[in-house]
Design an enzyme around this catalytic site. Sequence first.
Site, short mmCIF file in Angstrom:
data_model
loop_
_atom_site.label_atom_id
_atom_site.label_comp_id
_atom_site.label_asym_id
_atom_site.label_seq_id
_atom_site.Cartn_x
_atom_site.Cartn_y
_atom_site.Cartn_z
N SER A 170 0.83 -1.21 0.00
CA SER A 170 0.00 0.00 0.00
C SER A 170 0.86 1.26 0.00
O SER A 170 0.47 2.27 -0.58
CB SER A 170 -0.96 0.00 1.18
OG SER A 170 -0.28 -0.09 2.40
N GLU A 171 2.03 1.19 0.66
CA GLU A 171 2.94 2.34 0.61
C GLU A 171 4.39 1.88 0.57
O GLU A 171 4.79 0.93 1.26
CB GLU A 171 2.79 3.24 1.86
CG GLU A 171 1.41 3.79 2.08
CD GLU A 171 0.98 4.86 1.11
OE1 GLU A 171 1.86 5.40 0.39
OE2 GLU A 171 -0.22 5.17 1.07
N THR A 172 5.17 2.58 -0.25
CA THR A 172 6.63 2.51 -0.22
C THR A 172 7.13 3.90 0.14
O THR A 172 6.70 4.89 -0.47
CB THR A 172 7.20 2.09 -1.59
OG1 THR A 172 6.77 0.75 -1.88
CG2 THR A 172 8.72 2.15 -1.60
#
Length: 262
Positions: free
Chosen positions: A43-45
């Site tokens: 969902s996030e990097t």
Amino acid sequence: MKYFVVDAFSRQKYRGNPAAVCLQEGDMSDVEMQLLAAEFNLSETTYLQFLADGHYRLRWFTPLTEVNLCGHATLAAAHVLWNQCGISATQLRFASRSGELSARLHDDGIALEFPLVETAPLADSLPVRGLANSVVAAFSAGEDLLIELADSAAVQNFVPDLAAIAALPARGLIVTASAAVGDHSDVDFVSRFFAPAAGIDEDPVTGSAHCALAHYWSQKLGCNALRGRQISARSGEVEVAISGDRVTLSGQAVTVMEGKIF
């Protein structure tokens, strides 16, 4: 470039919300950052860059786009600095698209200082099918929209119409309810978060959404310190405390993976 995958807002691995934390060694183009985020497909990097005087820069990317604020990936980055990089300072400061953010160690995890997001009633109901009979209230919540359902069971059983949610004029949709009764009575509220237009059908635990949830539930419950549980499949808990126009988000994190990007 080294990277770590951290499960944030959880005491256990394979729970909470996984984020990739990349220790940025030099300049990277936005295209490179976005391609790598798509490769991780979390969902996030987040890209963590060391600056002068103990400051760090954070940027956050979903598989599809850069976002302005991300709580779980900030928690993950702070966890990496303290646990994998051996940083001794008990408080960290991050430059971001949402201004300066900070993280500090406390007795039971990490506390993030974030901007409070005020909620306001919507004049019209949300155009999402299947909600007409279960919505208690609909609110704007900064970049997102928020709906309160009748109870925690309604949130748990909510089946999202992802196409309709993607068409909303917002980053994503927060679905929430009081947890005063039922299986989640040990917390104050429950929630789920959907952002299909950003490449996240359902986010496991969303720190930035709790910046708005803190405001919404503090207004309803008359309390500035609350505990929320995001009841996704992975689940996770976020403690919130409001002070003026800031909110403290507190939680734990676990490193589950590390490697090198070529």
